[in-house]
Write a protein that holds these residues in place. Structure first.
Motif: not given
Length: 822
Positions: A41, A61, A127, A158, A259, A264, A266, A279-280
């Motif tokens: 990750n 990431y 993480d 995170l 997640t 991912e 944050n 958010q990805w």
């Protein structure tokens, strides 16, 4: 023997190709190698942000193609030549960043020990936490941790990390923004937990207000066990939990993210001072922004710097006034505008001049009043004589002057000519355009003719106004009604009270006030909206109302008149006997079947609303954004045609969109994502709301309404988007219509609705195109499922095959983020 050599060579190649996640005691990480967490990750290594020539050690990431750094070691001491540097775990168990010659120390974890256990290792966890443990490397007990990056975050929070303080452990974790997009050095903004031990976070700006003092510009509000008072977005469902710990020595929060289902995510404190929740989105290959706090960039103290002008209706939000330029063009390009603006030309006091800001601004604090000033010219002379005076305002009664740099300038309106005090900024005389030459005789005659025509028009208006007032006034003591412009009437407060019989018959209430039934002196029925809490100046309010009063369209509720006496303000509209659309769409529990619109009537309503919005956006002299599209603001005429109400209300509150957002909390389910992201709001925000309205017209239920079985079912736009792609739109129709609808029209409406709620403004159609599509003039291609809805569908798929209704019943608020209902 040869076979053995081949096997050894293959094993060595395989070992070298295997990513490592751990540094042993005394080992170094070369500049061209990285640590990769066990699950792949996160990655740690040397990096260079953007186009910068400087290098840093950080964590980012691993699986996201666009490098997104979440932690930086040497923020203030960049590496010039990475090939001469190394990142290591020293024999004392301390993480070090060294560079030659002489092993110069650039960064240290400051967690050394004289004789650490041989098993001490530094491990990059999955993480994103870099952990130094002084015992069994596989142990996860917190007392084994000698140091961890989660205790020393930079600009990113995170999932799983604590934010706050633990006095016993000597930990104080807070976020600090980067200086700009290519410089991770600590910037001007921080996010910290309350120093008095209360359960809340505050955002601070260093040197806010033009001085050296730290200023708080936003707070989360107190934690109530579920959400922070000022962060309703927490109901979005993208948190699996938000644990809080507090006692005499501990005060911190952490959070968990979905997640495994959502990709991912944050929190990140941006260089402009906004806290961003993102958010990805793997399906769309980009970061999806769900909200920004504060919503309005202009609420961040000092975000535009000295002499910088902030506006929430422009992009970028920070601009330099005429005669000024960015202090650092490079930093402005990289998103950091806190350095502000400087004059293009040096002052030559007292030979300077003044430039006027051509729109209303929120005046900065720290002014002084000049005595003995009777007019604007005297005020200007007073400021000009004082070489430290940088700006002045004469409001008709007093002269206010400012010295030094002006901070936190904020545009209240970008419309030229808005009534109100004008801010005059001191600049070099060379920056002021020379006065035009004298008008020619011909031009003078044209002007004279215009003046004569204006006088004649004014006299005619006065005659008409007096005539109308005489006809409408029944007797003295019941208030005064006068004509303002054309058919628009001005009521004094007594006339409004008389018309509504002292506000005795309430029709409803909305975002901006309460509506009462009334009648004009000639018995014409009207609806009177009594406005609440409007702080806009009376001159500007009247000017905006007069502008709205000349707007006429068959699909807009007609504005008859208004009242403006100090803080007593009201708008008088035509009365619509059939009420609002919501009473026909949604079940009320009383005579549910008495007011059911047929599909044909619904289609006419949808087309009427679209035509009304298209007129406001594209046919008026200036684009009018409605900002509150919902069934309650759609009234039905005698022929059941749609008439849009409350248009122009955003203009009447003086473009203070942050206040509009606050007062619209009850209908957040219709807001576009840019409201929550703090981006400038354009007409495409209305398009988004219209798309959500279309779904409710189709289904006859609120988009997030409870199902018959209780609880919440699938968020309807998610269900509709998926059904549209599956070719099943009939199942979306209001069950009370018994499938009695034109399927072609139904599919067209659903396609238009899905295009309207696309995440990006540029992907949404204009209302003019929407009208053509609904009329069948323009084709409507099959739209993609919007990214946010796609992510919700991914979450559903990752729930282990749980049925949609069951999954969303468990995750009610998750669906709400797609529309901003949070």
């Amino acid at each position: 023997m040869l076979l053995l050599l081949v096997l050894l060579l293959f094993s060595s190649l395989q070992l070298s190709a295997t990513a490592i996640d751990t540094l042993a005691l005394g080992h170094s990480l070369p500049w061209n190698e990285t640590l990769v967490s066990e699950g792949g990750n996160f990655e740690l290594g040397f990096f260079s942000p953007g186009n910068s020539s400087k290098h840093y050690v950080g964590i980012w990431y691993k699986k996201i193609p666009k490098q997104t750094v979440v932690w930086v070691a040497n923020r203030e001491n960049p590496i010039v030549n990475p090939s001469t540097s190394r990142f290591m775990l020293s024999t004392h168990g301390e993480l070090l960043l060294l560079t030659t010659p002489s092993d110069t120390l650039l960064w240290s974890s400051n967690a050394s020990s004289r004789s650490p256990p041989l098993a001490t290792v530094a491990t990059l966890q999955d993480d994103g936490n870099l952990v130094v443990r002084r015992s069994n490397a596989t142990s996860s007990r917190s007392d084994d941790v000698a140091w961890q990056s989660f205790d020393h975050p930079t600009d990113t929070w995170l999932p799983g990390a604590r934010l706050g303080y633990d006095k016993g452990a000597g930990v104080h974790s807070f976020l600090t923004s980067w200086t700009d997009a290519e410089n991770p050095a600590p910037g001007a903004f921080t996010m910290e937990i309350d120093a008095l031990g209360r359960p809340k976070f505050d955002l601070f700006a260093s040197g806010g207000g033009g001085g050296g003092a730290r200023s708080r510009y936003w707070t989360t509000g107190l934690w109530d066990g579920e959400v922070f008072a000022n962060v309703p977005e927490m109901r979005s469902g993208y948190f699996a939990g938000f644990p809080y710990a507090r006692n005499g020595t501990v005060n911190f929060f952490t959070y968990r993210d979905r997640t495994t289902k959502m990709g991912e995510g944050n929190f990140m404190l941006d260089v402009n001072g906004q806290m961003r929740r993102r958010q990805w989105g793997g399906a769309v290959g980009k970061w999806i922004l769900f909200c920004s706090e504060p919503h309005d960039t202009c609420d961040v103290i000092g975000s535009c710097g000295p002499f910088g002008l902030c506006s929430n209706t422009t992009s970028p939000a920070c601009q330099c006034p005429a005669g000024f330029a960015p202090r650092s063009e490079q930093q402005w390009k990289l998103g950091n505008t806190a350095s502000g603006c400087v004059r293009r030309s040096l002052l030559e006091c007292p030979k300077d001049a003044f430039l006027d800001l051509p729109y209303a601004v929120q005046l900065p604090s720290g002014s002084s009043e000049a005595a003995g000033v009777r007019n604007d010219r005297d005020c200007q002379r007073s400021c000009l004589k004082d070489c430290s005076c940088t700006a002045y305002v004469y409001d008709g009664t007093k002269c206010s002057m400012w010295k030094g740099e002006l901070a936190n300038l904020r545009a209240l309106s970008t419309d030229p000519g808005i009534a109100g005090a004008v801010l005059h900024l001191r600049v070099a005389r060379s920056e002021v355009p020379s006065s035009p030459r004298a008008h020619s005789w011909k031009k003078s005659m044209v002007i004279l003719g215009s003046v004569v025509a204006a006088v004649v028009l004014l006299l005619a208006s006065l005659v008409i106004g007096v005539s109308v007032a005489v006809l409408l006034r029944r007797r003295r003591g019941k208030g005064k009604v006068t004509a303002v412009q054309g058919p628009l009437l001005l009521f004094d407060y007594n006339a409004v009270r008389t018309a509504t019989r002292n506000f005795s018959e309430k029709l409803g209430s909305g975002s901006f006030g309460t509506v009462y039934r009334g009648a004009l002196p000639d018995a014409t029925p009207v609806a009177v909206k009594k406005l609440d809490g409007f702080r806009q100046g009376e001159k500007q309010f009247r000017a905006e109302v007069v502008t709205l009063g000349v707007i006429h369209h068959v699909n807009l509720v007609r504005l008859r008149g208004f009242c403006s006496e100090g803080n007593k303000r009201a708008l008088v509209y035509d009365y619509m006997a059939n009420g609002s659309l919501d009473s026909y769409l949604f079940k009320t529990g009383v005579s549910d079947n008495a007011k059911v619109l047929s599909w044909g009537q619904r289609y006419v309503v949808a087309l009427g609303v679209a035509r009304g919005l298209a007129y406001l956006h594209e046919k008026c002299r200036e684009c009018i954004i409605h900002c509150d599209i919902k069934p309650e603001n759609i009234l039905l005429g005698d022929d059941m045609g749609a008439k849009l109400a409350d248009f122009g209300m955003a203009k009447l509150v003086g473009h203070d969109f942050s206040r509009v957002l606050t007062t619209m909390r009850g209908t957040l389910g219709y807001l576009a994502p840019e409201w929550l992201a703090g981006a400038p709001v354009t007409a495409k925000a209305d398009v988004y709301s219209f798309g959500l309205l279309l779904f409710e017209i189709v289904s006859g239920r609120r988009n997030n309404a409870p199902t018959e079985k209780g609880g919440y079912g699938t968020y309807f736009p998610v269900h509709a988007a998926v059904s549209l792609h599956d070719g099943d739109v009939v199942g979306l129709l209001d069950e009370r219509l018994a499938k009695d609808a034109d399927v072609e029209e139904l599919e067209r409406v659903c396609r238009v609705a899905c295009w309207c709620i696309q995440d990006e403004e540029g992907d949404r159609p204009t209302m003019g195109l929407v009208v053509q599509q609904l009329e069948g003039v323009a084709d409507v291609a099959l739209p993609p499922i919007p990214s946010r809805l796609h992510m919700l569908a991914m979450a559903n798929a990752g729930a282990g095959g749980v049925a949609q209704d069951e999954f969303y019943s468990e995750n009610t608020s998750t669906s709400k983020i797609a529309t901003g209902e949070v």
